[in-house]
Design a protein around this motif. Structure first.
Motif, PDB file in Angstrom:
ATOM      1  N   SER A   8      -4.127  33.431  28.332  1.00 56.36           N
ATOM      2  CA  SER A   8      -4.319  31.980  28.443  1.00 56.36           C
ATOM      3  C   SER A   8      -4.543  31.398  27.051  1.00 56.36           C
ATOM      4  N   ALA A   9      -3.743  30.414  26.700  1.00 57.49           N
ATOM      5  CA  ALA A   9      -3.772  29.873  25.337  1.00 57.49           C
ATOM      6  C   ALA A   9      -5.146  29.331  24.931  1.00 57.49           C
ATOM      7  N   CYS A  10      -5.872  28.742  25.880  1.00 57.82           N
ATOM      8  CA  CYS A  10      -7.170  28.139  25.524  1.00 57.82           C
ATOM      9  C   CYS A  10      -8.173  29.194  25.056  1.00 57.82           C
ATOM     10  N   CYS A  16      -5.643  23.080  24.759  1.00 53.46           N
ATOM     11  CA  CYS A  16      -4.760  22.721  25.882  1.00 53.46           C
ATOM     12  C   CYS A  16      -5.528  22.443  27.165  1.00 53.46           C
ATOM     13  N   ARG A  17      -6.853  22.458  27.099  1.00 62.31           N
ATOM     14  CA  ARG A  17      -7.633  22.239  28.329  1.00 62.31           C
ATOM     15  C   ARG A  17      -7.566  20.773  28.770  1.00 62.31           C
ATOM     16  N   VAL A  40       0.182  31.374  26.980  1.00 60.79           N
ATOM     17  CA  VAL A  40       0.702  30.443  27.986  1.00 60.79           C
ATOM     18  C   VAL A  40      -0.395  29.457  28.398  1.00 60.79           C
ATOM     19  N   CYS A  41       0.028  28.258  28.764  1.00 64.23           N
ATOM     20  CA  CYS A  41      -0.867  27.312  29.434  1.00 64.23           C
ATOM     21  C   CYS A  41      -0.098  26.791  30.642  1.00 64.23           C
ATOM     22  N   PRO A  42      -0.328  27.370  31.810  1.00 65.29           N
ATOM     23  CA  PRO A  42       0.440  26.988  32.989  1.00 65.29           C
ATOM     24  C   PRO A  42       0.367  25.504  33.337  1.00 65.29           C
ATOM     25  N   GLU A  43      -0.776  24.877  33.059  1.00 67.93           N
ATOM     26  CA  GLU A  43      -0.874  23.452  33.439  1.00 67.93           C
ATOM     27  C   GLU A  43       0.037  22.605  32.558  1.00 67.93           C
ATOM     28  N   ARG A  52      -5.982  15.617  30.395  1.00 70.90           N
ATOM     29  CA  ARG A  52      -5.564  15.256  31.752  1.00 70.90           C
ATOM     30  C   ARG A  52      -6.810  15.190  32.643  1.00 70.90           C
ATOM     31  N   LYS A 105      -7.922  32.798  31.913  1.00 74.10           N
ATOM     32  CA  LYS A 105      -9.236  32.142  31.811  1.00 74.10           C
ATOM     33  C   LYS A 105      -9.899  32.019  33.188  1.00 74.10           C
ATOM     34  N   SER A 108     -10.530  28.761  36.269  1.00 74.72           N
ATOM     35  CA  SER A 108      -9.558  27.657  36.222  1.00 74.72           C
ATOM     36  C   SER A 108      -8.749  27.604  37.516  1.00 74.72           C
ATOM     37  N   SER A 110      -5.732  27.126  37.704  1.00 73.04           N
ATOM     38  CA  SER A 110      -4.470  27.840  37.425  1.00 73.04           C
ATOM     39  C   SER A 110      -4.753  29.306  37.142  1.00 73.04           C
ATOM     40  N   CYS A 111      -5.636  29.532  36.167  1.00 67.53           N
ATOM     41  CA  CYS A 111      -5.791  30.867  35.583  1.00 67.53           C
ATOM     42  C   CYS A 111      -6.916  31.694  36.202  1.00 67.53           C
TER      43      CYS A 111
END
Ligand code: SF4
Length: 149
Positions: A8-10, A16-17, A40-43, A52, A105, A108, A110-111
């Motif tokens: 996870s990129a964050c 990217c959060r 990656v940041c899936p969101e 966001r 992460k 989350s 997503s993660c």
């Protein structure tokens, strides 16, 4: 062993959060030095902007993939399709590079892997996976979180 791993990129300091910040994790950064890492940041990959409005799932990621639960923002928008799209994009990368492992992460929508928020935006955790973690696990990928490093 394939040295490539998804992270996870964050966790590596990418801002990217949802709040436009990152959540750097020293153990993930240490791993970055030893492995061939793809961030990656899936969101974001699902088309959401940064910053966001925060989102939570109404249930486990697997149920979301089956169309039985949703991902909803704090202001009530349905962003389920963005979350599914982001998960599919991550899976595409995984297949492209024959990756077998991911560090995502925790908590989350997503993660998260094993722990997610309960959908009430009140910091309550329930057992379950985020949408990306669920899709990767369904496809035989070993998913751990920064808490497991
Ligand atoms: S979707 Fe995953 S990588 Fe992106 S900010 Fe959320 S936890 Fe981090």
């Amino acid at each position: 062993m394939n040295k490539k791993i998804i992270i996870s990129a964050c966790l590596l300091g990418v801002s990217c959060r949802y709040d436009g910040r990152s959540k750097p994790c020293q153990k993930a950064i240490d791993l970055y030095k030893k492995r061939d890492v793809i961030l990656v940041c899936p969101e974001q990959m699902g088309g959401l902007s940064t910053p966001r409005t925060p989102s939570e799932t109404t249930g486990d990621g697997l149920e979301i993939l089956k169309g039985k639960e949703k991902v909803i923002t704090k202001t009530g928008d349905d962003v389920t399709q963005n979350f599914i799209k982001g998960a599919e994009e991550v899976l595409k990368i995984i297949k492209l590079f024959n990756i077998k492992e991911a560090v995502l992460k925790q908590k989350s929508p997503s993660c998260g892997c094993g722990k997610i928020y309960d959908g009430t935006f009140s910091d309550k955790l329930i057992k379950g996976d985020g949408v990306t973690a669920a899709l990767l696990k369904k496809n035989g990928i070993k998913v751990i979180t920064e808490e497991d490093l």
